[in-house]
Write an enzyme that holds these catalytic residues in place. Structure first.
Site, PDB file in Angstrom:
ATOM      1  N   CYS A 140      -8.565 -58.776  -5.567  1.00  0.00           N
ATOM      2  CA  CYS A 140      -8.685 -58.865  -7.032  1.00  0.00           C
ATOM      3  C   CYS A 140      -8.202 -57.572  -7.678  1.00  0.00           C
ATOM      4  O   CYS A 140      -7.517 -57.586  -8.711  1.00  0.00           O
ATOM      5  CB  CYS A 140     -10.134 -59.117  -7.432  1.00  0.00           C
ATOM      6  SG  CYS A 140     -10.852 -60.644  -6.800  1.00  0.00           S
TER       7      CYS A 140
ATOM      8  N   ASP B   8     -16.095 -14.954  -7.171  1.00  0.00           N
ATOM      9  CA  ASP B   8     -16.036 -13.845  -8.118  1.00  0.00           C
ATOM     10  C   ASP B   8     -17.443 -13.252  -8.144  1.00  0.00           C
ATOM     11  O   ASP B   8     -18.425 -13.995  -8.145  1.00  0.00           O
ATOM     12  CB  ASP B   8     -15.634 -14.352  -9.503  1.00  0.00           C
ATOM     13  CG  ASP B   8     -15.689 -13.254 -10.541  1.00  0.00           C
ATOM     14  OD1 ASP B   8     -15.056 -12.211 -10.315  1.00  0.00           O
ATOM     15  OD2 ASP B   8     -16.375 -13.435 -11.560  1.00  0.00           O
TER      16      ASP B   8
ATOM     17  N   HIS C  80     -19.972  -1.163 -24.815  1.00  0.00           N
ATOM     18  CA  HIS C  80     -19.833  -1.341 -23.367  1.00  0.00           C
ATOM     19  C   HIS C  80     -21.037  -2.105 -22.808  1.00  0.00           C
ATOM     20  O   HIS C  80     -22.177  -1.907 -23.256  1.00  0.00           O
ATOM     21  CB  HIS C  80     -19.707   0.027 -22.687  1.00  0.00           C
ATOM     22  CG  HIS C  80     -19.199  -0.061 -21.281  1.00  0.00           C
ATOM     23  ND1 HIS C  80     -19.999  -0.433 -20.228  1.00  0.00           N
ATOM     24  CD2 HIS C  80     -17.958   0.178 -20.763  1.00  0.00           C
ATOM     25  CE1 HIS C  80     -19.281  -0.420 -19.106  1.00  0.00           C
ATOM     26  NE2 HIS C  80     -18.048  -0.051 -19.412  1.00  0.00           N
TER      27      HIS C  80
ATOM     28  N   GLY D  88     -12.334   5.783 -21.965  1.00  0.00           N
ATOM     29  CA  GLY D  88     -12.847   4.562 -21.363  1.00  0.00           C
ATOM     30  C   GLY D  88     -13.859   4.772 -20.275  1.00  0.00           C
ATOM     31  O   GLY D  88     -14.313   3.824 -19.652  1.00  0.00           O
TER      32      GLY D  88
ATOM     33  N   GLY E 109     -16.591   7.231 -20.660  1.00  0.00           N
ATOM     34  CA  GLY E 109     -17.795   7.882 -21.154  1.00  0.00           C
ATOM     35  C   GLY E 109     -17.762   7.992 -22.667  1.00  0.00           C
ATOM     36  O   GLY E 109     -16.814   7.536 -23.323  1.00  0.00           O
ATOM     37  N   VAL E 110     -18.812   8.605 -23.227  1.00  0.00           N
ATOM     38  CA  VAL E 110     -18.889   8.771 -24.677  1.00  0.00           C
ATOM     39  C   VAL E 110     -19.343  10.203 -24.999  1.00  0.00           C
ATOM     40  O   VAL E 110     -19.979  10.885 -24.184  1.00  0.00           O
ATOM     41  CB  VAL E 110     -19.855   7.745 -25.308  1.00  0.00           C
ATOM     42  CG1 VAL E 110     -19.359   6.328 -25.102  1.00  0.00           C
ATOM     43  CG2 VAL E 110     -21.273   7.898 -24.752  1.00  0.00           C
TER      44      VAL E 110
ATOM     45  N   ASP F 232     -16.715 -18.120 -13.076  1.00  0.00           N
ATOM     46  CA  ASP F 232     -17.573 -18.475 -14.207  1.00  0.00           C
ATOM     47  C   ASP F 232     -16.967 -19.522 -15.129  1.00  0.00           C
ATOM     48  O   ASP F 232     -17.593 -19.938 -16.094  1.00  0.00           O
ATOM     49  CB  ASP F 232     -17.957 -17.232 -15.013  1.00  0.00           C
ATOM     50  CG  ASP F 232     -16.749 -16.522 -15.616  1.00  0.00           C
ATOM     51  OD1 ASP F 232     -15.653 -17.117 -15.620  1.00  0.00           O
ATOM     52  OD2 ASP F 232     -16.910 -15.383 -16.085  1.00  0.00           O
TER      53      ASP F 232
ATOM     54  N   ASP G 129     -12.044 -16.879 -15.343  1.00  0.00           N
ATOM     55  CA  ASP G 129     -11.345 -17.086 -14.072  1.00  0.00           C
ATOM     56  C   ASP G 129     -10.458 -18.325 -14.068  1.00  0.00           C
ATOM     57  O   ASP G 129     -10.204 -18.892 -13.009  1.00  0.00           O
ATOM     58  CB  ASP G 129     -12.380 -17.199 -12.938  1.00  0.00           C
ATOM     59  CG  ASP G 129     -13.239 -15.959 -12.829  1.00  0.00           C
ATOM     60  OD1 ASP G 129     -12.680 -14.859 -12.927  1.00  0.00           O
ATOM     61  OD2 ASP G 129     -14.460 -16.101 -12.664  1.00  0.00           O
TER      62      ASP G 129
END
Length: 807
Positions: A80, A483, A521, A549, A551-552, A682, A686
Site C-alpha cells: 500500500c 565543547d 567580561h 583584553g 585585565g582592567v 550548545d 557551535d
C-alpha cells in the site's frame, strides 16, 4: 515553473538556463533573476520535474521546495505504501513522496507553482486510499475519528465472522439432516456474510489493480475468492463436485484476516502514543485580556502580542514573556525538571507547562506552529515518517515479494496436481494456504514501527531525534567530541577561592567588585555575584579602562587598581614575590582562572574563578567509554585549564585555545582519517561544528536550546543524555534488525509448509484458516517487539536518575 535559489548575477542566470536546456526533452528555459524563477518548456514523456531539479542542482544552485504532511487512511501493508508513493510521484511537480506505514502519513516535497494539494488528494483517492487532510488544516480530529471507526468496524466484522464460521464448521461435520441439501443451506447462509466480511478486501484489491499494483489485498482477495468461488461451483456442480465446499473456510479465513487487521490497527495506534501525549499538553483555550475584560478564546485564535491571563493550576497556552505576577511554573513535561521553577516579570514561559501557584499575565510571543511545543511535535512526526537506508532493502524485498509468492502458489498447486498426482482439492488447498500465509506486512512494519516508537520514547526522555538516519549512524560513530563550556561545564563562572595578601576580605571584595561591576567580561560577573552573596557592597569606581583584553585599570578611593592575570600584572610592572607566584600556580594547576588585585602597585589578593564541571560529566564520559567510543574535548580555554578538566573527567584528548570557527576544521581533519564524529555543543555558538559532524548533538537548558540546531537535540542540560541518545539509537537499530529477521524467518519457514513440503514425510498440511491466523500473528509479533521499546530506559538514563536521587 521552478523556483531557483543561490543566483546572484546574470552569469548565474545563464548557467541555470544552459543546464536546463541541456536536459533531455527540454525545448526552452527562461530564468528571471528578479523573481528567481525558471519557466521551462519540456516534453513530460522524456523528462520530469525531478530531472529538471537535478539539472539545476548539478549546476550548483538550489531548488525551493514546499513540504506538506498528508494524513492517509486505508494503508495496511508495505505494498500500500508503495502504491501511494507511486501515485504521488506520477504527478508533475512532485519531488519526493515518503509514506510511513506506522503513522499513516505521507511527507511530500513539491513545487507549489506546478501542483496543489487538491491534485495530490485526487491521486490518493484514485489509488484506492483515503485522504484525511493535511497538516495545518482543520481536519485534525478526522484522522483520530477515522482510526477509531476503523478499529470498531474491524472488531465487529471479526466477531461476526467467527460467530458465523464456527457454527457452520460444526454443522458441516456433524451430519445433521436439514430440510434442504447441506450444500444449498451453506450457500444461502454463507453468501450474505461473506459479502459483508470480504467487501473491504475486494474493494482494496480492485483499487490496487486499477493502479497496476499488486498489494496484499490482491493476494487475500485471490485466496478467499478461490475458496468461496470453488464452493459455489461445487454447490451447483459446475466443473467441480460437492467435495470442493469451503464456505466455512472462506468465512473463517476472512475473519482471521480481519482479526489480523484489527490487532495490527490497535498495535499501530499504540506506537504513536508519544505524539498523542505531546498533543495533549497543548491547551484548548486561553483567557485573553482585552480592554480590561477577560475573554475565553480557542488557542488557535491567539496572535502574537495578545495579553493572556493564567490562573493558579492553569495551563500556559502559548510561549510568551511575563508582564505581571509571579509563580512557580511546572516545566517537567517539557524539560524533565521535576521541581517547579520560580518566574516573575520578564521571564519566559512555554506553552504546555503548568502554572502552579500565583496568577500571571504574559504577552504571547510565539503562537500556533511557532511555539516550542508545536516545533517538538513537528520534529518528532517528521523523524517518525523518515526512512533510514535499511528500510530501502525491505522495500526492495516487498517489490518482488508478491509476484514471487503468486508464482510459488500457482507452481506448487500445478506440481501437486499434474506431477505428483494429488487431488484437485489438495492442490487448491495448497494454493489458498500459500496466498494467505505469505505476508510482506511484517517486512513493511519492521522498520517504521521501531522508528516511531523509538523516536517517541526519545521525546519522552528529552532526546529529540530529527531524522531516522541518525539512529543508523549511532552504530557507526567512533568518536564523540564535546565543547567544554556550557556542555561538560555549567557555563557560569563562579569564585572558588580567595587568597589574601594584607587586605581584609571585606576591603578586598569591595574593591574587586567595584571595579568589575563596570566590566562586561564573564569573569567580572562572577566576582560581583560572589561579593553580593558575602553581603559586601562594591566601592565607587572611576576612570575604568579595559587593557589589552587581559585585565582592567581603574581608580577606587583615589588609588590605582589593576585587576588581571599574572601575565597582565607583570606587564604593568607589578613585582610579584615568590609566594604570590606560587599562589597563582596552585590555582591554575587545578584548571581554574587566577586573577590578582593590585592597589597602588601592591598585590592585595588573588581570586580563583572556575566554570564548574557538571556533576554527571564524568559519568557521561565513563558510559561512552563503555560503548567503545573515543572521547575528545575542544575549548577556547588555555592549555592548562583544558588539560586539568580533561584529566579530571577521563577524556582521551583535548584541543585548547580553539576559536568557535576552528572547531569544524578539527572535526573535518579527523573525518578524513576515517573517524565518524558526533559533536556535542550548545546549539548556539557551535553551529558550524554541529553541521559538519556526522551527528550534531545540541545540548541546552530546558526550552532555551534551539530546536533547529542539531541532528539530536537534548532538552535537558545533562551530559549523560548524550550517552543515552547513542544507547537509544543503537537499541532501536538492534530492534529493527530483530524485526527484519523474524519477518524474513516467518515467510521462509511457513511458505514452504503451506506449499506442502512436509506432507510426503510427515503428512503435515496447512489448513487455509490456520494460515490466516499465522499471517495475522506475524505482523502483530513485529509490532509487539517494537512496542517493547516504550519500556526501554537507556543505562545512562538509569544512572542519571540514581545520581539525582542521591543529591
Amino acid at each position: 515553473m521552478i523556483r531557483v535559489t543561490g543566483m546572484h548575477c546574470a552569469t548565474c542566470v545563464a548557467t541555470v538556463e544552459k543546464a536546463l536546456r541541456a536536459a533531455d526533452g527540454v525545448y526552452d528555459a527562461s530564468v528571471s533573476l528578479a523573481t528567481e524563477k525558471a519557466i521551462v518548456q519540456y516534453n513530460p514523456e522524456k523528462t520530469s520535474v525531478q530531472d529538471l531539479d537535478a539539472a539545476v542542482k548539478g549546476a550548483g544552485f538550489g531548488v525551493l521546495r514546499d513540504t506538506v504532511q498528508i494524513r492517509l487512511g486505508g494503508i495496511h501493508c508495505a505494498s500500500c505504501v508503495q502504491t501511494v508513493e507511486k501515485a504521488l510521484m506520477s504527478l508533475d511537480g512532485i519531488f519526493s513522496a515518503t509514506v510511513n506505514l506506522t503513522t499513516n502519513r505521507a511527507i511530500v516535497e513539491y513545487d507549489a507553482e506546478t501542483i496543489g494539494i487538491s491534485q495530490m488528494k485526487k491521486a490518493i483517492v484514485g489509488a484506492g486510499f483515503e485522504y484525511l487532510g493535511h497538516e495545518g488544516d482543520e481536519l485534525g480530529n478526522q484522522e483520530e475519528n477515522q482510526r477509531t471507526r476503523e478499529i470498531h468496524n474491524l472488531r465487529n466484522r471479526t466477531l461476526i465472522g467467527f460467530a458465523v464460521s464456527l457454527p457452520l464448521m460444526v454443522l458441516m461435520f456433524s451430519g445433521v439432516m436439514l430440510p434442504i441439501p447441506m450444500t444449498y443451506f451453506m450457500f444461502i447462509v454463507s453468501t450474505p456474510f461473506f459479502i459483508y466480511l470480504a467487501y473491504p478486501i475486494f474493494r482494496a484489491a480492485w483499487g490496487a489493480l486499477k493502479n497496476y499494483s499488486l498489494t496484499m489485498d490482491v493476494m487475500y482477495a485471490m485466496g478467499i475468492g478461490v475458496a468461496y468461488g470453488s464452493s459455489v461451483l461445487g454447490t451447483f456442480g459446475i466443473i467441480l463436485t460437492s467435495d470442493f465446499l469451503f464456505y466455512e473456510t472462506a468465512i473463517m479465513l476472512t475473519a482471521f484476516l480481519t482479526l489480523g487487521s484489527y490487532l495490527e490497527a490497535r498495535a499501530k495506534g499504540k506506537t504513536t502514543d508519544a505524539i498523542r501525549k505531546l498533543v495533549e499538553l497543548q491547551a484548548k483555550t486561553a483567557l485573553v485580556i482585552r480592554e480590561n475584560k477577560e475573554y475565553e478564546v480557542p488557542v488557535e485564535e491567539l496572535t502574537a502580542g495578545d495579553v493572556i491571563l493564567v490562573k493558579p493550576g492553569g495551563k500556559i497556552p502559548v510561549d510568551g514573556e511575563i508582564l505581571s505576577g509571579e509563580s512557580f511554573i511546572d516545566e517537567s513535561m517539557i524539560s524533565g525538571e521535576p521541581v517547579p521553577i520560580y518566574k516573575e516579570r520578564g521571564a519566559i514561559v512555554t506553552g504546555g507547562t503548568i502554572n502552579t501557584t500565583g496568577a500571571i499575565t504574559f504577552t504571547a510571543t510565539r503562537v500556533g506552529k511557532e511555539t516550542y511545543l508545536a516545533q517538538i511535535i513537528q520534529l518528532v512526526e517528521t523523524a517518525q515518517a523518515s526512512k533510514p537506508s535499511v528500510q530501502k532493502y525491505a522495500d526492495t524485498a516487498v517489490t518482488w515479494f508478491i509476484p514471487a509468492v503468486l508464482t510459488i502458489a500457482i507452481t506448487a498447486a500445478l506440481i501437486w496436481y499434474l506431477a505428483l498426482g494429488a487431488t484437485a482439492l489438495f492442490a487448491l488447498t495448497v494454493l489458498i494456504s500459500i496466498l494467505v500465509v505469505a505476508c510482506p506486512c511484517a517486512l513493511g512494519l519492521a522498520t517504521p514501527t521501531a522508528i516511531t516508537v523509538g523516536v517517541g520514547r526519545g521525546a519522552e526522555l528529552g532526546i529529540l531525534i530529527k531524522n531516522s538516519e541518525v539512529l543508523e549512524l549511532s552504530q557507526k560513530i567512533t568518536t564523540i567530541i564535546f565543547d567544554k563550556t556550557g556542555t561538560l561545564t555549567r557555563g557560569v563562572p563562579v569564585v572558588t577561592e580567595t587568597v589574601l595578601f594584607g587586605l581584609t576580605e571585606g576591603d578586598f571584595l569591595a574593591i574587586a567588585s567595584g571595579v568589575e561591576s563596570r566590566s562586561e567580561h564573564p569573569l567580572a560577573s562572577a566576582v560581583v555575584s560572589y561579593a553580593e552573596k558575602q553581603g559586601i557592597a562594591p566601592m565607587e569606581c572611576t576612570e575604568f579602562q579595559a587593557v589589552s583584553g587581559r585585565g582592567v585599570r581603574a581608580k577606587v578611593g583615589g588609588k590605582t587598581v589593576l585587576i588581571g592575570s599574572k601575565t597582565f600584572l607583570s606587564e604593568q610592572g607589578v613585582g610579584l614575590v615568590p609566594s604570590v607566584v606560587d599562589a597563582f600556580e596552585v590555582i591554575q594547576a587545578r584548571g581554574e582562572t587566577a586573577i590578582g588585585i593590585v592597589t597602588d602597585g601592591v598585590i592585595g589578593g588573588i581570586l580563583g574563578i572556575s566554570d564548574s564541571v557538571r556533576e554527571t560529566s564524568a559519568a557521561a564520559v565513563e558510559e561512552l567509554h563503555k560503548m567503545g567510543l573515543i572521547i575528545g574535548m575542544v575549548t577556547g580555554d588555555n592549555e592548562r585549564t583544558a588539560s586539568a578538566v580533561a584529566k579530571k573527567l577521563g577524556i582521551d584528548f583535548e584541543e585548547s585555545e580553539v576559536l568557535p570557527d576552528e572547531k569544524s576544521n578539527i572535526i573535518q581533519a579527523m573525518q578524513t582519517k576515517g573517524n565518524r564524529i558526533a559533536f556535542v555543543g550548545d546549539g548556539i555558538n557551535d553551529a558550524p561544528a554541529l553541521a559538519v559532524a556526522d551527528i550534531g548533538i545540541a545540548i541546552g537548558s530546558g526550552t532555551d536550546v534551539a530546536i533547529e540546531s542539531g541532528d539530536i537535540v537534548l532538552v535537558h542540560s545533562d551530559p549523560l543524555d548524550v550517552a543515552a541518545a547513542i544507547q537509544l539509537g543503537r537499541k532501536v537499530m538492534g530492534r529493527i534488525k530483530l524485526n527484519l529477521f523474524w519477518a524474513f524467518a516467518y515467510n521462509s519457514a511457513l511458505i514452504p509448509v503451506a506449499a506442502g513440503v512436509l506432507y510426503p514425510l510427515f503428512g503435515i498440511t496447512f489448513r487455509p484458516e490456520f494460515a490466516g491466523l499465522a499471517m495475522a500473528l506475524s505482523s502483530v509479533t513485529v509490532i509487539s517487539l517494537s512496542l517493547l521499546l516504550k519500556r526501554y530506559t537507556p543505562p545512562a538514563t538509569v544512572r542519571k536518575t540514581l545520581q539525582q536521587n542521591n543529591y
